[in-house]
Design a protein around this motif. Structure first.
Motif, short mmCIF file in Angstrom:
data_model
loop_
_atom_site.label_atom_id
_atom_site.label_comp_id
_atom_site.label_asym_id
_atom_site.label_seq_id
_atom_site.Cartn_x
_atom_site.Cartn_y
_atom_site.Cartn_z
N ARG A 52 0.83 -1.20 0.00
CA ARG A 52 0.00 0.00 0.00
C ARG A 52 0.86 1.26 0.00
NH1 ARG A 52 -2.45 3.38 3.42
NH2 ARG A 52 -1.19 2.74 5.20
N PHE A 53 2.12 1.09 0.45
CA PHE A 53 3.00 2.25 0.62
C PHE A 53 4.42 1.91 0.15
CE2 PHE A 53 6.15 4.64 3.02
CZ PHE A 53 5.68 5.94 2.94
N ILE A 54 4.98 2.77 -0.69
CA ILE A 54 6.37 2.60 -1.10
C ILE A 54 7.09 3.93 -0.94
CG2 ILE A 54 5.95 3.07 -3.57
CD1 ILE A 54 7.96 0.77 -4.16
N ASP A 55 8.34 3.90 -0.47
CA ASP A 55 9.12 5.14 -0.36
C ASP A 55 10.29 5.08 -1.33
OD1 ASP A 55 10.96 3.45 0.77
OD2 ASP A 55 11.24 4.61 2.62
N GLN A 84 -1.84 4.45 -5.36
CA GLN A 84 -0.87 5.40 -4.77
C GLN A 84 0.56 4.95 -5.05
OE1 GLN A 84 -1.88 8.15 -3.53
NE2 GLN A 84 -3.76 7.91 -2.37
N VAL A 85 0.78 3.64 -5.08
CA VAL A 85 2.12 3.11 -5.37
C VAL A 85 2.48 3.45 -6.82
CG1 VAL A 85 3.45 0.97 -5.63
CG2 VAL A 85 2.01 1.31 -3.60
N MET A 88 3.72 6.89 -7.39
CA MET A 88 5.11 7.12 -7.00
C MET A 88 6.07 6.84 -8.17
SD MET A 88 5.37 8.24 -4.03
CE MET A 88 7.10 7.91 -3.72
N LEU A 91 5.69 9.94 -10.37
CA LEU A 91 6.38 11.10 -9.79
C LEU A 91 7.89 11.04 -10.04
CD1 LEU A 91 6.32 13.63 -7.85
CD2 LEU A 91 6.60 12.04 -5.96
#
Lengths: 111, 141
Positions: A52-55, A84-85, A88, A91
């Motif tokens: 759900r989240f990647i940095d 959302q991933v 990224m 972006l």
């Protein structure tokens, strides 16, 4: 980190069974991909369905895997990214680098 | 401080295992904002992301991965502005000196600061007594 690994049609599928792919755990994914390419595996598909989240560190681990694939004359592709991933990758312009598929099945047809 | 402002002050050990805890707190705050009219899910993700990237900079670079140091984070929402401050007590790591990533080159690293600057309206890093603070603000419409 929790990774499920299976082989289908000579493609190694790595299912990342984590909600977050970040600076805390992405090193494990990076070393696992490196190990597989060094063992002589050619085709890896990373399934990010559960992520759900990647940095930036998570993205960096995948870039490292992609570069490893190239240096071993292999392929690394991605499947089932959450919205959302995926944003990224856009972006950071990495959507131009990776082949990203909406499902594991479609990705497997394209190796 | 005005009465409707929110201020959350957290200190955690200088270790990456606390990234998810802090990220989750950031997401919860985004979901509580009563005046925010934009895409709340995206805002939650962005706050989580900025907190994660800023904390990693503090943990790995400013505090040189010393697990005995602490990272201090302050999240403030006042006057339709979100401010995140990440304090370190290390040698410092000025993120403004980091060049933007070269999109033509495939580097493993170097995207964190670009991500922070893409999301936030203002980013500054300054020395304070006993350390440094990375101060990042975003207007909430």
């Amino acid at each position: 980190m929790n990774l499920n690994i299976e082989t289908r049609n000579e493609v190694i599928i790595i299912y990342v069974k984590e909600e977050r792919l970040d600076a805390h755990n992405s090193g494990d994914l990076k070393s696992e991909m490196q190990r597989l390419f060094e063992e002589g595996k050619k085709n890896i598909l990373v399934d990010l369905h559960d992520v759900r989240f990647i940095d930036s560190s998570g993205l960096g681990a995948l870039v490292s895997g992609f570069k490893n694939a190239i240096s071993h004359q292999g392929n690394l592709k991605l499947a089932t990214l959450q919205t959302q991933v995926k944003s990224m990758f856009e972006l950071t312009r990495l959507h131009r680098v990776f082949e990203i598929f909406p499902s594991t099945a479609e990705a497997l047809e394209n190796f | 401080m005005e009465k409707r402002a929110i201020e959350v002050d957290i200190k955690v050990p200088n270790q990456t295992r606390y990234l998810s805890l802090i990220g989750r707190i950031g997401e919860d705050i985004a979901k509580e904002l009563d005046k925010f009219g934009g895409d709340r899910e995206t805002l939650a993700y962005h706050i989580n992301l900025v907190l994660t990237e800023a904390m990693v900079n503090a943990i790995k670079y400013a505090n040189a991965e010393d697990p005995d140091k602490m990272v201090h984070i302050m999240i403030t929402i006042a006057d339709s502005e979100l401010t995140i401050r990440v304090y370190d007590d290390g040698q410092g790591f000025d993120i403004n000196s980091i060049p933007p990533p070269d999109f033509e080159k495939l580097e493993d690293r170097g995207r964190g600061v670009f991500i922070i600057k893409s999301i936030m309206d203002s980013v500054r890093y300054r020395k304070i007594d006993g350390g440094n603070v990375l101060e990042m603000s975003k207007r909430l419409h």
